[in-house]
Design an enzyme around this catalytic site. Structure first.
Site, mmCIF file in Angstrom:
data_model
loop_
_atom_site.group_PDB
_atom_site.id
_atom_site.type_symbol
_atom_site.label_atom_id
_atom_site.label_comp_id
_atom_site.label_asym_id
_atom_site.label_seq_id
_atom_site.Cartn_x
_atom_site.Cartn_y
_atom_site.Cartn_z
ATOM 1 N N GLU A 429 31.594 21.205 -31.426
ATOM 2 C CA GLU A 429 32.688 21.584 -32.314
ATOM 3 C C GLU A 429 32.148 22.356 -33.510
ATOM 4 O OE1 GLU A 429 34.595 18.137 -33.945
ATOM 5 O OE2 GLU A 429 35.796 19.287 -35.375
ATOM 6 N N ASP A 504 32.956 15.919 -34.099
ATOM 7 C CA ASP A 504 32.847 15.083 -35.294
ATOM 8 C C ASP A 504 33.532 13.741 -35.080
ATOM 9 O OD1 ASP A 504 31.532 17.027 -36.630
ATOM 10 O OD2 ASP A 504 33.292 17.794 -37.692
ATOM 11 N N ASP A 506 35.806 12.279 -36.657
ATOM 12 C CA ASP A 506 37.006 12.195 -37.493
ATOM 13 C C ASP A 506 38.233 12.574 -36.658
ATOM 14 O OD1 ASP A 506 36.776 14.879 -37.164
ATOM 15 O OD2 ASP A 506 36.385 15.353 -39.263
ATOM 16 N N ASP A 508 40.113 15.308 -36.462
ATOM 17 C CA ASP A 508 40.026 16.592 -35.785
ATOM 18 C C ASP A 508 39.074 16.526 -34.606
ATOM 19 O OD1 ASP A 508 41.847 17.847 -37.294
ATOM 20 O OD2 ASP A 508 40.416 18.992 -38.529
#
Ligand code: 0RA
Length: 663
Positions: A429, A504, A506, A508
């Site tokens: 990402e 990541d 998180d 997103d």
């Protein structure tokens, strides 16, 4: 003891020794028999016992199967069939029950009349379950008498006993998985639930109940509509084009065939094909028979009724399968399973059996239901037109740049080794994490493909739109194995043995991961089925004291490390402060210890990324697996579809299994 008894006794002990040698092999190499000794293998034990009762039901002698997770962690499977025979075995002399329970490969059935469940890992026999159980008890009710025998790690604890009279018949097996074999013997309700529901859909005459004595939860599965109900269940979150699934049932040359299908307003093709209750992921002759009949019957109808015209748009088989959800189930007496995962039916006669039954009944159905027929054909025509338009657009761009479709994407940092078995590709990402990964990797066998932003949600797009997406295009050309269903995918072309999704930790990141998984599931399912797709696990915390650096992958591990560094003491308030921290701050120097929380991959320098997430010696990878394709399908509809409420419910129900759910 008479002479005869003496001979029997000696034969008995000789048989027992052979038996125990057989089961000892199972205990030495359990994975060879049940796949693995993790969650999957553990639950496979239950399936194995249930399959025997299903066989008895398929033979027409049983219609109720009860599964119970007991309070002590053992599992009971009970049926109302004829009961496993208990008399002396014609060859082995000891009781048939003991032969079935203690001899490797002695399935329940001695005749080949029934449709044995024997594909993939199934059908290894209940003796394998016995061998891998700390203890096991079987009670048989037969001819008015109750019998029982108990076993320890596969060995009989005593000779078969009678318990008294009974009016019922059936078999009850209770087993307690062996902690010496399995890392964790905690049976999960939802895993059993999925398989039992599937079995109830596939065998409409059977009632299957599931009880959890640990918390009182229970479910009853019985679907009088069989596959019709199954298709409606799978497509619950989609909009169907027709009111009721089309249902076909027939039998030819002793092979029963059952099929239900409908069309929805989405674009993917979802066909689940079963042989003897086993999902044949790799397809085979029964699936080819169905596809051939579907294309032919619909095409014939379209031309005969002026819905399609010679010389105009040609409708292909793919066009007739856009937005199709189908379940096909056949029972084959002696199935030949082929393919990488032994889930491809090879029996050539099955193709024409399915083709004939489906062809005849579908042709009749279309004639009887002209408005449904028209709707299906119009949808296929729209698919054909979209496909044509996409092809013209592609030809135009190809001509401009003839070599483009053959070359690797520009932003791929490839590895130098070419043997796919040793190569891996990281789908990363963002460009900055991609940059760190490129610097940190071992370039001999690790390739990096950075992805920009969110990839397309394929749940809502046609194949040509999917292919037009720059990020997806890059993935497809880097992997080199094509795209699509069955024939579209060529695993032999795959350039990397491991495809590792690295995002990541998180919101997103997990969204991008879900988008990628949706893409793999819809367009490269074979990659998941053959265990090629992985998820990287970046750490969440870094702890440093003097020259010592440690990484933690969750809160628990962080606290443990901190305790050790501090000599046993931790301060909960301090930890709460770190958890509340939004950016990846380095906090609260105390006792010379720095504790930092990673938010994004981009915050790690190349060395840290290598050390924690990419070095095969130290990293943790999660393998993406799929036990049940129909359930996975529903899951992706829920996660990626339009309806918010089912998604919220799903997340709530599963929260306890999701670590680091960062919302
Ligand atoms: C072989 C023969 C017969 C029944 C079974 C096996 C049988 C096995 C299992 C395993 C679980 N439940 C089962 N129920 C039945 C019957 C032979 C006869 O009665 O003639």
């Amino acid at each position: 003891m008479t002479k005869e008894q003496e001979i029997l006794a000696r034969e008995y002990s000789e048989t027992s020794i052979q038996v125990l040698e057989g089961l000892e092999a199972v205990r030495k190499r359990p994975a060879m028999y049940i796949g693995d000794v993790s969650v999957r293998g553990l639950h496979h034990l239950v399936s194995e016992v249930v399959d025997n009762s299903i066989d008895e039901a398929l033979a027409g002698f049983c219609d109720l199967i009860t599964v119970r997770i007991n309070a002590d962690g053992s599992v009971t499977v009970e049926d109302n069939g004829r009961g496993i025979p208990v008399g002396p075995h014609p060859v082995k002399k000891i009781s048939t029950l003991e032969v079935v329970m203690c001899t490797l490969h002695a399935g329940g059935k001695f005749d080949k009349q029934t449709y044995q469940v024997s594909g993939g890992l199934h059908g290894v026999g209940v003796s394998v379950v016995n061998a891998l159980s700390e203890w096991c008890e079987v009670e048989v009710s037969r001819d008015g008498v109750r019998y029982m025998q108990r076993y320890h790690r596969g060995a009989p604890a005593h000779e078969i006993k009678t318990l008294g009279k009974t009016k019922k018949s059936g078999t009850r097996t209770v087993f307690y998985p062996d902690k010496e074999i399995f890392k964790n013997i905690d049976i999960r309700f939802e895993i059993l639930e999925e398989r039992l529901r599937e079995l109830a859909y596939l065998n409409k005459s059977i009632m299957i109940t599931l009880h959890d004595e640990r918390n009182g939860e229970e479910k009853i599965f019985q679907f009088k509509g069989g596959l019709k109900d199954f298709v409606e269940y799978i497509d619950a979150e989609r909009n169907s084009l027709i009111k009721k699934p089309i249902y076909i049932e027939g039998e030819r040359d002793g092979t029963p065939v059952e099929l239900a299908f409908q069309y929805n307003d989405a674009f993917s093709e979802n066909i689940y094909a079963y042989v003897n209750n086993i999902n044949t992921h790799e397809g085979g002759t029964h699936l080819i028979g169905f596809k051939t009949a579907l294309t032919r019957a619909l095409n014939n109808y379209a031309y005969k009724n002026g819905l399609a015209k010679e010389g105009k748009t040609v409708i292909s088989g793919d066009d007739f399968r856009e937005g199709l959800t189908a379940v096909l189930s056949v029972k084959v007496a002696e199935p030949q399973f082929e393919g990488q995962t032994k889930t491809k039916l090879g029996n050539s006669e099955t193709k024409s059996i399915v083709e004939t039954i489906v062809g005849e009944q579908l042709t009749y159905y279309l004639e009887q239901n002209p408005s449904v027929a028209k709707r299906i054909i119009e949808k296929a025509l729209r698919a054909a037109e979209a496909r044509e338009a996409a092809r013209r657009a592609r030809d135009l761009t190809r001509r401009k740049n003839a070599l483009d479709s053959l070359s690797l994407p520009g932003k791929l940092a490839d590895c130098s080794i070419t043997d796919p078995e040793h190569c891996e590709i990281y789908l990363v990402e963002g460009d900055s994490a991609g940059g760190s990964a490129k610097q940190g990797r071992d370039r001999r066998f690790q390739a990096i493909l950075p992805l920009k932003g969110k990839i397309l949600n394929v749940e809502k797009a046609r194949l040509h739109k999917v292919l037009e997406n720059v990020e997806i295009n890059a993935i497809v050309s880097a992997l080199g194995a094509g795209i699509g269903h069955d024939e579209g995918i060529d695993l032999a072309g795959l350039r990397y043995g491991k495809i590792i999704i690295m995002t990541d930790a998180d919101v997103d990141g997990s969204h991008i991961r879900t988008l990628l998984l949706t893409f793999f599931f819809r367009y490269m399912k074979a990659m998941i089925e053959t265990n090629h797709v992985y998820i990287a696990q970046p750490p969440l915390y870094k702890l440093k004291k003097g020259k010592t650096e440690r990484y933690a992958f969750d809160e628990e591990e962080r606290d443990e490390i901190l305790k050790v560094m501090r000599g046993g003491k931790i301060d909960p308030e301090e930890l709460a402060a770190i958890d509340a921290e939004v950016p990846a701050e380095t906090v609260l120097k105390k006792d010379g210890i720095t504790l930092s929380r990673f938010k994004g991959l981009g915050e790690m320098n190349p060395e840290q990324l290598w050390e924690t997430t990419m070095n095969p010696e130290t990293r943790t990878l999660l393998l993406v697996t799929m036990e049940n394709a129909a359930e996975a399908d529903r899951l992706f509809q829920i996660l990626m579809g339009d309806n918010v409420e089912p998604r919220r419910q799903f997340i709530e129900r599963n929260a306890k299994y999701v670590r680091n759910l960062d919302v």
